[in-house]
Structure formats: C-alpha cells, structure tokens
Scaffold this motif. Structure first.
Motif, PDB file in Angstrom:
ATOM      1  N   VAL A 268       0.815  -1.219   0.000  1.00 24.58           N
ATOM      2  CA  VAL A 268       0.000   0.000   0.000  1.00 24.58           C
ATOM      3  C   VAL A 268       0.855   1.279   0.000  1.00 24.58           C
ATOM      4  CG1 VAL A 268      -1.731   1.299   1.273  1.00 24.58           C
ATOM      5  CG2 VAL A 268      -1.978  -1.144   0.983  1.00 24.58           C
ATOM      6  N   PRO A 269       1.821   1.414   0.927  1.00 25.13           N
ATOM      7  CA  PRO A 269       2.604   2.664   0.897  1.00 25.13           C
ATOM      8  C   PRO A 269       3.422   2.822  -0.379  1.00 25.13           C
ATOM      9  CG  PRO A 269       3.476   1.153   2.534  1.00 25.13           C
ATOM     10  CD  PRO A 269       2.205   0.582   2.076  1.00 25.13           C
ATOM     11  N   GLN A 270       3.910   1.712  -0.928  1.00 29.31           N
ATOM     12  CA  GLN A 270       4.664   1.814  -2.180  1.00 29.31           C
ATOM     13  C   GLN A 270       3.791   2.332  -3.304  1.00 29.31           C
ATOM     14  OE1 GLN A 270       6.351  -2.001  -2.975  1.00 29.31           O
ATOM     15  NE2 GLN A 270       7.817  -1.831  -1.307  1.00 29.31           N
ATOM     16  N   VAL A 271       2.505   1.984  -3.225  1.00 30.32           N
ATOM     17  CA  VAL A 271       1.599   2.459  -4.253  1.00 30.32           C
ATOM     18  C   VAL A 271       1.495   3.971  -4.194  1.00 30.32           C
ATOM     19  CG1 VAL A 271      -0.815   2.545  -4.841  1.00 30.32           C
ATOM     20  CG2 VAL A 271       0.292   0.379  -4.513  1.00 30.32           C
ATOM     21  N   PHE A 272       1.446   4.507  -2.970  1.00 30.54           N
ATOM     22  CA  PHE A 272       1.398   5.959  -2.854  1.00 30.54           C
ATOM     23  C   PHE A 272       2.639   6.584  -3.472  1.00 30.54           C
ATOM     24  CE2 PHE A 272      -1.940   5.181   0.127  1.00 30.54           C
ATOM     25  CZ  PHE A 272      -2.731   6.302   0.010  1.00 30.54           C
ATOM     26  N   GLY A 273       3.790   5.973  -3.227  1.00 30.45           N
ATOM     27  CA  GLY A 273       5.026   6.505  -3.805  1.00 30.45           C
ATOM     28  C   GLY A 273       5.019   6.388  -5.317  1.00 30.45           C
ATOM     29  N   GLY A 274       4.618   5.205  -5.809  1.00 26.71           N
ATOM     30  CA  GLY A 274       4.646   4.975  -7.243  1.00 26.71           C
ATOM     31  C   GLY A 274       3.630   5.813  -7.977  1.00 26.71           C
ATOM     32  N   ALA A 275       2.576   6.212  -7.245  1.00 26.79           N
ATOM     33  CA  ALA A 275       1.534   6.997  -7.886  1.00 26.79           C
ATOM     34  C   ALA A 275       2.022   8.378  -8.266  1.00 26.79           C
ATOM     35  CB  ALA A 275       0.334   7.108  -6.949  1.00 26.79           C
ATOM     36  N   ILE A 276       3.155   8.800  -7.681  1.00 27.61           N
ATOM     37  CA  ILE A 276       3.713  10.105  -8.038  1.00 27.61           C
ATOM     38  C   ILE A 276       3.849  10.205  -9.548  1.00 27.61           C
ATOM     39  CG2 ILE A 276       5.780  11.528  -7.880  1.00 27.61           C
ATOM     40  CD1 ILE A 276       6.225  10.379  -5.126  1.00 27.61           C
ATOM     41  N   ILE A 277       4.380   9.142 -10.164  1.00 21.88           N
ATOM     42  CA  ILE A 277       4.625   9.177 -11.600  1.00 21.88           C
ATOM     43  C   ILE A 277       3.316   9.159 -12.376  1.00 21.88           C
ATOM     44  CG2 ILE A 277       5.637   7.875 -13.482  1.00 21.88           C
ATOM     45  CD1 ILE A 277       7.720   6.963 -11.388  1.00 21.88           C
ATOM     46  N   THR A 278       2.401   8.258 -11.971  1.00 23.74           N
ATOM     47  CA  THR A 278       1.139   8.169 -12.698  1.00 23.74           C
ATOM     48  C   THR A 278       0.367   9.475 -12.589  1.00 23.74           C
ATOM     49  OG1 THR A 278       1.151   5.909 -11.939  1.00 23.74           O
ATOM     50  CG2 THR A 278      -0.800   6.638 -13.067  1.00 23.74           C
ATOM     51  N   GLU A 279       0.395  10.079 -11.399  1.00 23.69           N
ATOM     52  CA  GLU A 279      -0.301  11.360 -11.244  1.00 23.69           C
ATOM     53  C   GLU A 279       0.308  12.408 -12.157  1.00 23.69           C
ATOM     54  OE1 GLU A 279      -0.431  12.543  -7.197  1.00 23.69           O
ATOM     55  OE2 GLU A 279      -1.869  10.997  -6.639  1.00 23.69           O
ATOM     56  N   GLN A 280       1.616  12.334 -12.327  1.00 19.87           N
ATOM     57  CA  GLN A 280       2.279  13.293 -13.209  1.00 19.87           C
ATOM     58  C   GLN A 280       1.870  13.069 -14.666  1.00 19.87           C
ATOM     59  OE1 GLN A 280       3.802  15.469 -11.635  1.00 19.87           O
ATOM     60  NE2 GLN A 280       4.973  16.630 -13.128  1.00 19.87           N
ATOM     61  N   VAL A 281       1.753  11.796 -15.057  1.00 25.79           N
ATOM     62  CA  VAL A 281       1.404  11.495 -16.446  1.00 25.79           C
ATOM     63  C   VAL A 281       0.000  11.978 -16.771  1.00 25.79           C
ATOM     64  CG1 VAL A 281       0.957   9.633 -18.074  1.00 25.79           C
ATOM     65  CG2 VAL A 281       2.939   9.515 -16.596  1.00 25.79           C
ATOM     66  N   PHE A 282      -0.946  11.691 -15.874  1.00 19.52           N
ATOM     67  CA  PHE A 282      -2.342  12.027 -16.174  1.00 19.52           C
ATOM     68  C   PHE A 282      -2.757  13.354 -15.573  1.00 19.52           C
ATOM     69  CE2 PHE A 282      -2.185   7.442 -16.654  1.00 19.52           C
ATOM     70  CZ  PHE A 282      -2.752   7.313 -17.893  1.00 19.52           C
ATOM     71  N   LYS A 283      -1.817  14.099 -15.028  1.00 20.73           N
ATOM     72  CA  LYS A 283      -2.083  15.418 -14.441  1.00 20.73           C
ATOM     73  C   LYS A 283      -3.163  15.359 -13.368  1.00 20.73           C
ATOM     74  CE  LYS A 283       0.354  17.392 -17.907  1.00 20.73           C
ATOM     75  NZ  LYS A 283       0.979  16.118 -18.342  1.00 20.73           N
ATOM     76  N   VAL A 284      -3.139  14.316 -12.556  1.00 19.51           N
ATOM     77  CA  VAL A 284      -4.028  14.253 -11.402  1.00 19.51           C
ATOM     78  C   VAL A 284      -3.392  15.108 -10.319  1.00 19.51           C
ATOM     79  CG1 VAL A 284      -5.129  12.730  -9.738  1.00 19.51           C
ATOM     80  CG2 VAL A 284      -4.548  11.870 -11.996  1.00 19.51           C
ATOM     81  N   ASN A 285      -4.100  16.100  -9.775  1.00 19.70           N
ATOM     82  CA  ASN A 285      -3.414  16.897  -8.766  1.00 19.70           C
ATOM     83  C   ASN A 285      -3.628  16.311  -7.378  1.00 19.70           C
ATOM     84  OD1 ASN A 285      -6.028  17.619  -8.611  1.00 19.70           O
ATOM     85  ND2 ASN A 285      -5.652  19.777  -8.240  1.00 19.70           N
ATOM     86  N   GLY A 286      -2.996  15.192  -7.150  1.00 23.89           N
ATOM     87  CA  GLY A 286      -3.073  14.521  -5.855  1.00 23.89           C
ATOM     88  C   GLY A 286      -1.825  14.807  -5.040  1.00 23.89           C
ATOM     89  N   LEU A 287      -1.545  13.903  -4.088  1.00 26.63           N
ATOM     90  CA  LEU A 287      -0.421  14.115  -3.180  1.00 26.63           C
ATOM     91  C   LEU A 287       0.916  14.093  -3.911  1.00 26.63           C
ATOM     92  CD1 LEU A 287      -1.462  11.923  -0.151  1.00 26.63           C
ATOM     93  CD2 LEU A 287      -1.460  14.389  -0.327  1.00 26.63           C
ATOM     94  N   GLY A 288       1.045  13.149  -4.856  1.00 20.21           N
ATOM     95  CA  GLY A 288       2.309  13.036  -5.580  1.00 20.21           C
ATOM     96  C   GLY A 288       2.627  14.305  -6.347  1.00 20.21           C
TER      97      GLY A 288
END
Lengths: 335, 305
Positions: A268-288
C-alpha cells in the motif's frame, strides 16, 4: 499477540522520530536558499527579514523541535477541534507552506481525495485481477493460461508506469479519442452523465496502476499457491473425498492467502510513492503532484511533511503486515 | 577420429563443475536465454552502434525537423532536427551506464553490510536496524528531494554531465542495497555454521581471508540474482527521475529524458514516445528474464525438475 502489537507500536515511535530527523537534516544540509528566487532588487536586510519570517533564523535543533511540536501536537489538536467542534486554545502555530502560505495539512487534506480515488481504486482493481489469475495459473501450472499470465505479469512489472501511461494516452485518447488524457479534478458528480464522465477519466490512470500492482501480486499468489498445492494436507483432503473445488478454494486458498495478504498490506505505501509518476502522467493533482510542485519550488515544509507522511505509511503498514501475519497464521508466535 | 577421442574423454571424465551444471539448467529456461541474447544485443547496439551510425545526436539541423522515418533518419528526427537513432544510442549509453554502475554500487554496499552483519555478531543488531530504517524510508520522494537539493552543487563541482551522473549513481546505489544485504546476511549466517568454516577456523584462518576465500564464493548466487534485479531497478529509477524532469539535462539524453521530451509532442507525433519507451521496457524485461532464469538455475530445489 496483543503484547507484541503494543511492543511494536512503542518501537515505531522512536523509528518515526528518527526518520523525521533524517528527513529534516537532509533538507537542512542542502545548499538551497528559499529567497534565492526573489528579485535581486530586494535589499539584503529585507531579505534577511523574509528569511526570519520563514522561520529560518533559529538554530537547527530549535527548528526541528518546533516542526515536531507543530506537526505532532498542534496539527492533531486542530484536526480534533474540527471533528468534534471543540475550542481548546484558539490560535496555534501550524506548519506553513512557503509557496502558498497556507497550512500544509490543509493542502494535504485537499489533495488526498483525488489520490485515494485513483490510487485506492487501482489497488483494489489490481488485487481483484491478480488473485484469480494467480490461483488459476498455479492450479493449471504450465498450461497456456499460466504461460500467458506469467508473461503478462512479467511485462506488467518490467514496463514502467510512465511508459504504459503515455502509451495508453497515445492509443485511447489521441488515436481513438475514447478517454480524456487529463484528469479533471474540479469535475463534480451530480447526475448520471457526469458520473459516466468521472468513470471515463478514471479508467486510464486506474488501469495503468492496476496492471502494475496486479503483475506483482499475481506472481506472489501463484508462488504461494504452488507451495501449498504440493503439501500433504492437500492429498489428505483429496483422499477424504472432498470435491476439487473445496480442496482448492477452501483448503489451499485460505492457507496460501496468508503471505499474499501481508504482501498486499506491504504494497500500500509503495503504491502511494509509485503513484507520483502516474499522477504526473495524467495530471491528477493529488499528493504526488503536490510533492513534485513543492520540490520544484523549494518549499521545504511541505516536502518535509509529505515525505514524513509517506514514511509514516510505510511504518504503519509494515506493522499491520506483521500483526496480520501473526493473526492469520497460528503457527507464527512472536512471544 | 578427433571427435571420438573427445567423446570418449568426455565420457571418461564427466564434467561435474558447478558452473556447467548451472549453465545446463540456465539453458533450459527459454525466456532467460532469449533475455540474455537480447540484453547483449542492446549493449552491442548502444556501445558499438555509434561507430557505425556516425550522425551526431547533438547536431541541430533545423530544416530537417519533425521528420518521420526515412533512409537518412530511420527513426525520424525531433523538434530540432536531431537524429532520433543516434540520440537513442547516446541515451542508451547513459541509461545503461547508470544502471550498471548503480547496481555495482548497491551490490557492493549490500554485500559488505550483509557479510558484516552475518559474520560479526556484534555488528548484526546495529546493521540490521540500519537496514530496517532504510527500508522504512520513502525512497522515491527522498530521491527526488536529494536530487533537487544537491544537483546544483555537484554540477558546479564536476561539470553538468559528470556531476549528475555521480549524483544519480550515488543516490540510486545508496537507496537500493537493502534487499541484497538481507539475503546475503541470511546466507552468511547459514554458511558460518558449516563444517568447512569450522575446519578452516581451526587452522587459524583470519577473518579477512575467511570471508574472501570461504564465505563470499558461497553467497555468490543470491548476489548474482540481485545484480540482475538491481540493473532493472536502476534503469527504471533513472528513467523515472528523468521523466519527472529531475534527472539529466535535456541536451544530455537518456532514455527517460527522451521519453519525457517526447510527451510534449504527444498530440502531433505520438510515435516519438514509442522508441525510448520500448527501449526501456524491452531492456528491463530482458534483464528480468535473465534474473528469473538465474534464480531457477541457482536454486538447487528447482534444479533437475
């Protein structure tokens, strides 16, 4: 078991403090000046005052303790006040972002829902895909299904999410035009049409992360099932005349889920870390994305707080995984 | 005549070397064999290719910009008219060099800490707590932070390219040694109790030689498996950092950086993201397959099945 949990909780506290100290020192050691990007016409004494107002005038140990006080005492109190409507002591000093001059925790609270929706959903979808694939692959080892499944899972964790994401954008939004390439966070779900729109914009980021997660979890599931399928108790169950369905889905599955559950918790925590990249790709303005912006803007309090929250998640889920292991598997004794 | 002689020799003394057994087993894993061939092929293209394809990846030919595949530019050109093929090869050199060097650093650290913790009882607790602590750090955020903070200092100290290279290798190496250390420690703990270690201690072998002569050769197999996984991990991490804009500068291409730069032209030239992305993915895939094969070949429980 209870004693063990308590002991681990007490051990987690100094660990977390140590991690926060490391992050703080790392940020402090860095030769970067938050006033460096201000115009050169600002006279040095004003510049010094700006530094003071950012809280940089104090020696390092004072600043660290101040951050600790703000984060560990003031912020939880604030949250409690908001939840229960208390009013304990009016104004407290909060961790302020240098970029927006607003409390960091408020920023995080604003960003969390987007991350939780996209990342949380993708993890759930990933697990739901991975478990059946792992079970069937193991049960029919070396069948074509297993071969294909193993190959896809190998691809899933070899191809980085920033390539699968970009590839999906090329195929599904540039060529086919099915899904929007940018995640619109201001979108409000009010009726069926907007709900459908929400689903459409979530499909790609969720699919990218789900593929990545499913690849890892299905490998664990398969290996764990294979370990159990050759055990003696399976032969006993078959010899008793139990149906194949009962043997696999009740006896083997329950035993092989034990390590998989802990792996899921650890992921679970690794997913939060890895989501940084996905959020950047899809321009999701989340924590990452908040982290990336603050890193680029040199906004140290936000970076410090966010990184610490990621660390906290890791420690927490490590603890949960260990306790779960003990609860689920009676052979494990920690005492 | 000679064939018969060789055959009879082979029959008379069947080669029972451990490495030959290993190779026999490795060969049966088709994916691993294919992966190794492909990885060597990529290495060859990336490091020898520039001598055959002599176009300079930095040469700006603005009149030939945004071209599709042609004979002069097999993979097309970018927005400044630079040849994509030579940029891919140059980028591959950096990506692979970072991957391999960072892997070597992380293996060195991991093996050192693992052997120390496993062999010397006094250091065990301390070093394993350190490992746990590193495992609890959020790595990607920390990597980003470290690079953001120290980029400029290192750039002025070593020049723009060497500085970033050193920084990259250092941060990736220092944040990925933990798994190796844990595995090596476990194996060392088991080997330390074996009779041959006792025997060699009884003839007064000093610790230093004991480790280099007896312990290290026996933990080589898990180290080799983590080496392959380490390369894959380092390549992905480097590309991810470059993709987030915190890696190498734009005029110094790596596969991740090329992918990042191409995403700006996603609408107009979607095929441009394909080449660097495929290069990263296929390389990592092949390395992972080699790792899979190595693990199967080195695991005596699976061997012969």
């Amino acid at each position: 078991m209870f004693n063990y949990t308590i002991r681990r909780l007490f051990l987690a506290i100094p660990t977390l403090f140590f991690i926060s100290l490391i992050i703080f020192l790392l940020l402090d050691l860095a030769p970067s000046d938050p006033t460096a990007n201000l115009p050169l016409t600002i006279p040095p004494e004003v510049r010094e005052k700006i530094r003071q107002s950012l809280g940089l005038g104090e020696p390092i140990h004072i600043r660290y303790l101040l951050w600790c006080k703000q984060f560990f005492i003031n912020e939880p109190l604030n949250i409690m006040e908001q939840w229960f409507g208390w009013d304990i002591a009016g104004d407290r000093l909060r961790v302020l972002s240098w970029q927006t001059r607003s409390p960091v925790v408020d920023l995080i609270v604003q960003r969390t829902p987007q991350t939780l929706w996209v990342v949380g959903m993708s993890y759930v979808v990933g697990v739901l895909i991975a478990l059946p694939i792992g079970i069937i692959s193991a049960y029919r080892q070396y069948s074509w299904f297993d071969q294909v499944g193993t190959f896809i899972s190998m691809i899933g964790f070899s191809v980085p999410t920033f390539f699968t994401g970009v590839l999906m954008i090329v195929v599904f939004s540039v060529w086919l035009g099915w899904f929007p390439s940018i995640y619109d966070t201001t979108h409000q779900v009010t009726d069926w049409a907007s709900f459908w729109q929400q689903i459409r914009q979530m499909v790609m980021p969720v699919a990218v992360l789900a593929l990545f997660n499913a690849a890892q979890i299905s490998r664990f599931m398969r290996a764990s099932m294979l370990d159990n399928l050759n055990q003696d108790y399976v032969r006993t169950a078959r010899a008793k005349g139990l149906g194949e369905r009962t043997v696999v889905l009740v006896h083997v599955l329950r035993n092989s889920l034990i390590p998989v559950v802990t792996v899921i918790a650890l992921g679970v925590p690794q997913v939060f870390g890895g989501a940084i990249i996905t959020e950047q790709v899809f321009k999701v303005n989340g924590l990452g994305q908040l982290l990336i912006i603050s890193i680029q803007g040199g906004d140290l309090p936000t970076v410090q707080t966010l990184t610490f929250i990621f660390a906290f998640l890791i420690v927490l889920f490590n603890l949960i995984a260990d306790v779960l292991y003990g609860v689920l598997d009676p052979r494990i004794r920690y005492d | 005549m000679t064939d018969i002689a060789v055959n009879s020799l082979a029959n008379a003394r069947p080669p029972r070397s451990q490495w030959l057994d290993f190779w026999e087993q490795f060969r049966t894993h088709r994916g691993a064999l294919f992966g190794m061939t492909f990885f060597l092929f990529v290495l060859l293209i990336v490091f020898v290719g520039p001598y055959l394809w002599t176009l300079d990846g930095q040469y700006i030919d603005i009149r030939a910009r945004n071209q599709g595949p042609s004979l002069a530019h097999p993979f097309g050109t970018d927005q400044l008219g630079r040849d994509t093929l030579s940029r891919l090869m140059a980028g591959g050199q950096v990506s692979l060099a970072v991957g391999i060097t960072a892997m070597a650093l992380s293996l060195l650290l991991g093996t050192l800490i693992g052997v120390m913790a496993g062999y010397f009882k006094r250091l065990d607790g301390l070093l394993m707590r350190l490992t746990d602590l590193f495992l609890a750090l959020p790595l990607l955020p920390l990597l980003l932070v470290i690079i953001m903070l120290f980029r400029d200092t290192l750039r002025t100290a070593f020049g723009p390219e060497t500085g970033i290279f050193i920084l990259m290798v250092f941060v990736i190496g220092i944040t990925s040694w933990m798994q190796t250390a844990r595995i090596v420690r476990g194996d060392v703990l088991a080997i330390k109790e074996r009779e041959f270690v006792l025997a060699s201690r009884s003839i007064g072998t000093p610790s230093r030689r004991m480790i280099t002569r007896h312990i290290l050769p026996n933990v080589l197999s898990p180290i080799m498996v983590s080496a392959t996984l380490g390369i894959a991990n380092a390549i992905i991490t480097e590309s991810a950092l470059s993709f987030l804009g915190l890696g190498f500068p734009s005029d110094f291409p790596t596969w991740g950086r090329l992918l990042f730069d191409s995403t700006d032209y996603l609408q107009q030239y979607p095929e441009r993201v394909l080449w660097p992305g495929l290069a990263i993915s296929l390389t990592v895939l092949s390395v992972n397959y080699v790792g899979d094969g190595l693990r199967d070949a080195l695991d005596p429980r699976i061997r012969g099945r």
